[in-house]
Design a protein around this motif. Structure first.
Motif, mmCIF file in Angstrom:
data_model
loop_
_atom_site.group_PDB
_atom_site.id
_atom_site.type_symbol
_atom_site.label_atom_id
_atom_site.label_comp_id
_atom_site.label_asym_id
_atom_site.label_seq_id
_atom_site.Cartn_x
_atom_site.Cartn_y
_atom_site.Cartn_z
ATOM 1 N N ARG A 12 1.459 21.703 -27.944
ATOM 2 C CA ARG A 12 0.252 21.865 -27.117
ATOM 3 C C ARG A 12 -0.559 23.102 -27.486
ATOM 4 N N LYS A 13 0.021 23.960 -28.312
ATOM 5 C CA LYS A 13 -0.610 25.215 -28.730
ATOM 6 C C LYS A 13 -0.920 26.103 -27.518
ATOM 7 N N THR A 14 0.096 26.279 -26.663
ATOM 8 C CA THR A 14 -0.067 27.096 -25.465
ATOM 9 C C THR A 14 1.151 27.971 -25.235
ATOM 10 N N PHE A 15 0.909 29.063 -24.531
ATOM 11 C CA PHE A 15 1.980 29.864 -23.940
ATOM 12 C C PHE A 15 2.173 29.318 -22.538
ATOM 13 N N GLU A 16 3.395 29.215 -22.091
ATOM 14 C CA GLU A 16 3.687 28.760 -20.734
ATOM 15 C C GLU A 16 4.312 29.932 -19.985
#
Length: 155
Positions: A12-16
């Motif tokens: 997703r190309k995200t930091f969670e």
């Protein structure tokens, strides 16, 4: 708000980011330096030195970046963060108007129907326990007209 844990999702190309009450995402594209397929994340941790209010990541190239919780809240349009930001801006404007006003602080207190201590709490930009209503009342006493402008966001 403190960060409890942080992970990354390459698909997703995200930091969670997980806080005590929420799970928020932050896209790689908003981070500086930006993680890419050619320069992936090799290290990721909550930054204890920043009081757990940020996380730090390292890239394969050796570059590092830090993302603060305020950036994450702003990106996610967190309502409490936006309220605090509005309150902060209104308070700074009230401080400026009080300094420029011909009214004495005693007269402002009288017109507000409150105490001097309450006026100083209203003028304290770090106090987020006051209401927007109270700051608007102060601006009204200072002969200010406050307009709320709602417009579509631009990219």
């Amino acid at each position: 708000m403190k960060i409890r844990s942080v992970t990354h999702n390459n698909r997703r190309k995200t930091f969670e980011v997980r806080t005590s009450s929420k799970k928020l995402v932050f896209p790689f594209s908003k981070a500086d330096p930006t993680p890419t397929i050619q320069d992936p994340i090799t290290a990721l941790s909550v930054d204890v030195e920043a009081g757990r209010e940020a996380f730090t990541y390292g890239l394969h190239s050796g570059r590092t970046g830090t993302v603060h919780i305020e950036q994450i809240l702003e990106y996610n349009q967190d309502p409490s963060y936006l309220r605090d930001l509005l309150l902060y801006r209104l308070t700074l404007e009230a401080q400026k108007r009080v300094a420029e006003s011909p009214l004495s602080k005693r007269e402002i207190v009288r017109r507000l129907g409150t105490s001097a201590a309450q006026l100083y709490r209203l003028l304290d930009q770090t106090n987020y326990r006051k209401s927007v209503d109270q700051v608007l009342a102060l601006l009204q006493v200072l002969n200010c007209e406050v307009d709320l402008v709602i417009r579509t966001k631009t990219a």
